[in-house]
Design a protein around this motif. Structure first.
Motif, PDB file in Angstrom:
ATOM      1  N   GLY A   1     -11.005  81.041  43.067  1.00  0.00           N
ATOM      2  CA  GLY A   1     -10.078  80.366  42.165  1.00  0.00           C
ATOM      3  C   GLY A   1      -9.329  79.239  42.847  1.00  0.00           C
ATOM      4  O   GLY A   1      -9.497  78.985  44.050  1.00  0.00           O
ATOM      5  N   ARG A   2      -8.530  78.569  42.060  1.00  0.00           N
ATOM      6  CA  ARG A   2      -7.657  77.522  42.579  1.00  0.00           C
ATOM      7  C   ARG A   2      -6.298  77.688  41.924  1.00  0.00           C
ATOM      8  O   ARG A   2      -6.202  77.730  40.699  1.00  0.00           O
ATOM      9  CB  ARG A   2      -8.230  76.136  42.272  1.00  0.00           C
ATOM     10  CG  ARG A   2      -7.597  75.028  43.115  1.00  0.00           C
ATOM     11  CD  ARG A   2      -8.282  73.710  42.869  1.00  0.00           C
ATOM     12  NE  ARG A   2      -7.999  72.767  43.948  1.00  0.00           N
ATOM     13  CZ  ARG A   2      -8.405  71.498  43.959  1.00  0.00           C
ATOM     14  NH1 ARG A   2      -9.142  71.051  42.950  1.00  0.00           N
ATOM     15  NH2 ARG A   2      -8.103  70.701  44.968  1.00  0.00           N
ATOM     16  N   ALA A   3      -5.284  77.838  42.749  1.00  0.00           N
ATOM     17  CA  ALA A   3      -3.933  78.097  42.260  1.00  0.00           C
ATOM     18  C   ALA A   3      -3.139  76.796  42.181  1.00  0.00           C
ATOM     19  O   ALA A   3      -3.112  76.017  43.141  1.00  0.00           O
ATOM     20  CB  ALA A   3      -3.226  79.089  43.176  1.00  0.00           C
TER      21      ALA A   3
ATOM     22  N   THR B   1      -3.556  84.282  35.556  1.00  0.00           N
ATOM     23  CA  THR B   1      -4.645  83.573  34.894  1.00  0.00           C
ATOM     24  C   THR B   1      -4.756  84.116  33.481  1.00  0.00           C
ATOM     25  O   THR B   1      -4.029  85.043  33.099  1.00  0.00           O
ATOM     26  CB  THR B   1      -5.965  83.704  35.667  1.00  0.00           C
ATOM     27  OG1 THR B   1      -6.887  82.723  35.179  1.00  0.00           O
ATOM     28  CG2 THR B   1      -6.570  85.092  35.538  1.00  0.00           C
TER      29      THR B   1
ATOM     30  N   VAL C   1      -7.825  80.048  46.368  1.00  0.00           N
ATOM     31  CA  VAL C   1      -7.576  81.486  46.466  1.00  0.00           C
ATOM     32  C   VAL C   1      -8.830  82.251  46.057  1.00  0.00           C
ATOM     33  O   VAL C   1      -9.705  81.723  45.367  1.00  0.00           O
ATOM     34  CB  VAL C   1      -6.386  81.927  45.565  1.00  0.00           C
ATOM     35  CG1 VAL C   1      -5.085  81.287  46.035  1.00  0.00           C
ATOM     36  CG2 VAL C   1      -6.651  81.587  44.095  1.00  0.00           C
TER      37      VAL C   1
ATOM     38  N   VAL D   1      -3.822  80.256  38.038  1.00  0.00           N
ATOM     39  CA  VAL D   1      -5.062  80.324  38.804  1.00  0.00           C
ATOM     40  C   VAL D   1      -6.246  80.020  37.884  1.00  0.00           C
ATOM     41  O   VAL D   1      -6.505  80.737  36.914  1.00  0.00           O
ATOM     42  CB  VAL D   1      -5.232  81.704  39.458  1.00  0.00           C
ATOM     43  CG1 VAL D   1      -6.555  81.759  40.227  1.00  0.00           C
ATOM     44  CG2 VAL D   1      -4.063  81.982  40.402  1.00  0.00           C
TER      45      VAL D   1
ATOM     46  N   TRP E   1       2.226  80.428  39.748  1.00  0.00           N
ATOM     47  CA  TRP E   1       0.898  79.892  40.054  1.00  0.00           C
ATOM     48  C   TRP E   1      -0.011  80.152  38.864  1.00  0.00           C
ATOM     49  O   TRP E   1      -0.165  81.302  38.440  1.00  0.00           O
ATOM     50  CB  TRP E   1       0.295  80.575  41.271  1.00  0.00           C
ATOM     51  CG  TRP E   1       0.975  80.335  42.580  1.00  0.00           C
ATOM     52  CD1 TRP E   1       1.846  81.176  43.211  1.00  0.00           C
ATOM     53  CD2 TRP E   1       0.811  79.200  43.454  1.00  0.00           C
ATOM     54  NE1 TRP E   1       2.245  80.643  44.413  1.00  0.00           N
ATOM     55  CE2 TRP E   1       1.625  79.422  44.585  1.00  0.00           C
ATOM     56  CE3 TRP E   1       0.061  78.024  43.375  1.00  0.00           C
ATOM     57  CZ2 TRP E   1       1.703  78.521  45.646  1.00  0.00           C
ATOM     58  CZ3 TRP E   1       0.143  77.124  44.423  1.00  0.00           C
ATOM     59  CH2 TRP E   1       0.947  77.363  45.538  1.00  0.00           C
TER      60      TRP E   1
ATOM     61  N   TYR F   1     -10.395  79.469  37.325  1.00  0.00           N
ATOM     62  CA  TYR F   1     -11.663  79.972  37.866  1.00  0.00           C
ATOM     63  C   TYR F   1     -12.861  79.329  37.175  1.00  0.00           C
ATOM     64  O   TYR F   1     -13.996  79.579  37.547  1.00  0.00           O
ATOM     65  CB  TYR F   1     -11.740  81.497  37.722  1.00  0.00           C
ATOM     66  CG  TYR F   1     -11.483  81.999  36.311  1.00  0.00           C
ATOM     67  CD1 TYR F   1     -12.488  82.012  35.358  1.00  0.00           C
ATOM     68  CD2 TYR F   1     -10.218  82.442  35.930  1.00  0.00           C
ATOM     69  CE1 TYR F   1     -12.254  82.455  34.062  1.00  0.00           C
ATOM     70  CE2 TYR F   1      -9.970  82.895  34.640  1.00  0.00           C
ATOM     71  CZ  TYR F   1     -10.991  82.896  33.712  1.00  0.00           C
ATOM     72  OH  TYR F   1     -10.741  83.334  32.434  1.00  0.00           O
TER      73      TYR F   1
ATOM     74  N   MET G   1       1.059  84.986  40.755  1.00  0.00           N
ATOM     75  CA  MET G   1      -0.116  84.250  40.300  1.00  0.00           C
ATOM     76  C   MET G   1      -0.615  84.852  38.990  1.00  0.00           C
ATOM     77  O   MET G   1      -0.707  86.082  38.860  1.00  0.00           O
ATOM     78  CB  MET G   1      -1.244  84.328  41.338  1.00  0.00           C
ATOM     79  CG  MET G   1      -0.911  83.721  42.672  1.00  0.00           C
ATOM     80  SD  MET G   1      -2.382  83.641  43.759  1.00  0.00           S
ATOM     81  CE  MET G   1      -2.737  85.384  44.019  1.00  0.00           C
TER      82      MET G   1
END
Length: 213
Positions: free
Chosen positions: A81-83, A145, A49, A7, A5, A9, A143
Motif C-alpha cells: 500500500g501507500r499511506a 483504508t 507500507v 492507505v 493516514w 492499494y 491508518m
C-alpha cells in the motif's frame, strides 16, 4: 481526530492518479472526472507500507471497466500500500467519491466522524467501498483504508490494462519494485489470472513497471 493516514492499494497507489481525488480531474485512461475534496491540499506526507491481507479484483469499474481492487483482510499474505497523511475530512471526501457521493455530504461527514471509534472494521453500508478498515498506526497516527464489507463473497473479475498500469506505476513509486515482482504480485491476486497470463501482464505493463527483479 485531525490527521489520519489513508492507505491506497489500487490505482491510488500512484500519486498522480490520487490527486484527482484531492484536487479534481480525470486520470489518464479513466472515464470519470472527479470533483475533488473540499480541501485540495496534497498529502502532508507519503509513505510506502505493507499490511496483512490480500488483494482481489471483482465487480465492474465504471471508471476503468473490468474488476476493481478490493482489500480482503481475511486473506493470507501481504498487501502493498501507500499511506497518505490527510485530514479526516479529506479521507471522508475521498471515500465519498469512491461511492460517487458528494464531497462534504452526509456520507463524507459520517465517515470522518466515526474514524476515532473504528478498531478493526466498520461497515457503513452495502456499497463497494463502504467499509472502513483500520490497519494499525504509522508514527503514532492511525491508518485506514476502505473496502467491501463482504469482500470474501465477491466473484473475481479480471481488471483492465489501464487500471493495472496505474497500480504498477504506484508500486514503483511507493516501493521501488521491478517488473518481475509487480507481475508476480498482481498475477497472484484473484481475478487477474482470469484475463491475464504473466507474459501478457508483463507486456501490458511495459513502461509502467520498473526494470527486472
Amino acid at each position: 481526530m485531525e490527521r489520519v493516514w489513508y492507505v491506497a492499494y489500487g490505482s491510488n497507489l500512484a500519486l498522480g492518479r490520487f490527486r484527482c481525488y484531492l484536487a479534481g480531474g480525470r486520470p489518464a485512461g479513466g472515464a470519470r472526472v472527479y470533483p475533488g475534496c473540499r480541501d485540495h491540499s496534497d498529502p502532508e506526507r507519503v509513505a510506502g507500507v505493507e499490511f496483512p491481507g490480500g488483494l482481489v479484483f471483482a465487480g465492474q469499474s465504471l471508471v476503468w471497466g473490468g474488476g476493481s481492487a478490493f482489500y480482503n483482510p481475511a486473506a493470507s499474505g501481504q498487501v502493498a500500500g501507500r499511506a497518505y497523511l490527510l485530514s479526516a475530512d479529506q479521507l471522508g471526501d475521498v471515500a465519498a467519491q469512491e461511492m460517487r457521493r458528494e464531497p462534504g455530504g452526509e456520507f463524507a461527514r459520517d465517515l470522518a466522524g466515526l474514524l476515532a471509534v473504528v478498531d478493526t472494521l466498520h461497515t457503513m453500508g452495502p456499497g463497494r467501498y463502504e467499509t472502513v478498515a483500520r490497519l494499525g498506526e504509522l508514527d503514532g497516527i492511525p491508518m485506514f483504508t476502505v473496502t467491501h464489507g463482504t469482500v470474501a463473497d465477491l466473484v473475481p473479475v479480471a481488471p483492465t490494462a489501464a487500471y493495472l498500469r496505474w497500480i504498477a506505476a504506484g508500486l514503483v513509486e511507493a516501493h521501488g519494485w521491478g517488473s518481475d515482482r509487480i507481475v508476480e504480485y498482481l498475477h497472484a491476486a484473484p481475478g487477474v489470472q482470469l484475463g491475464w497470463t504473466p507474459g501478457a501482464l508483463r507486456s501490458a505493463l511495459d513502461g509502467y513497471a520498473g526494470g527486472g527483479g
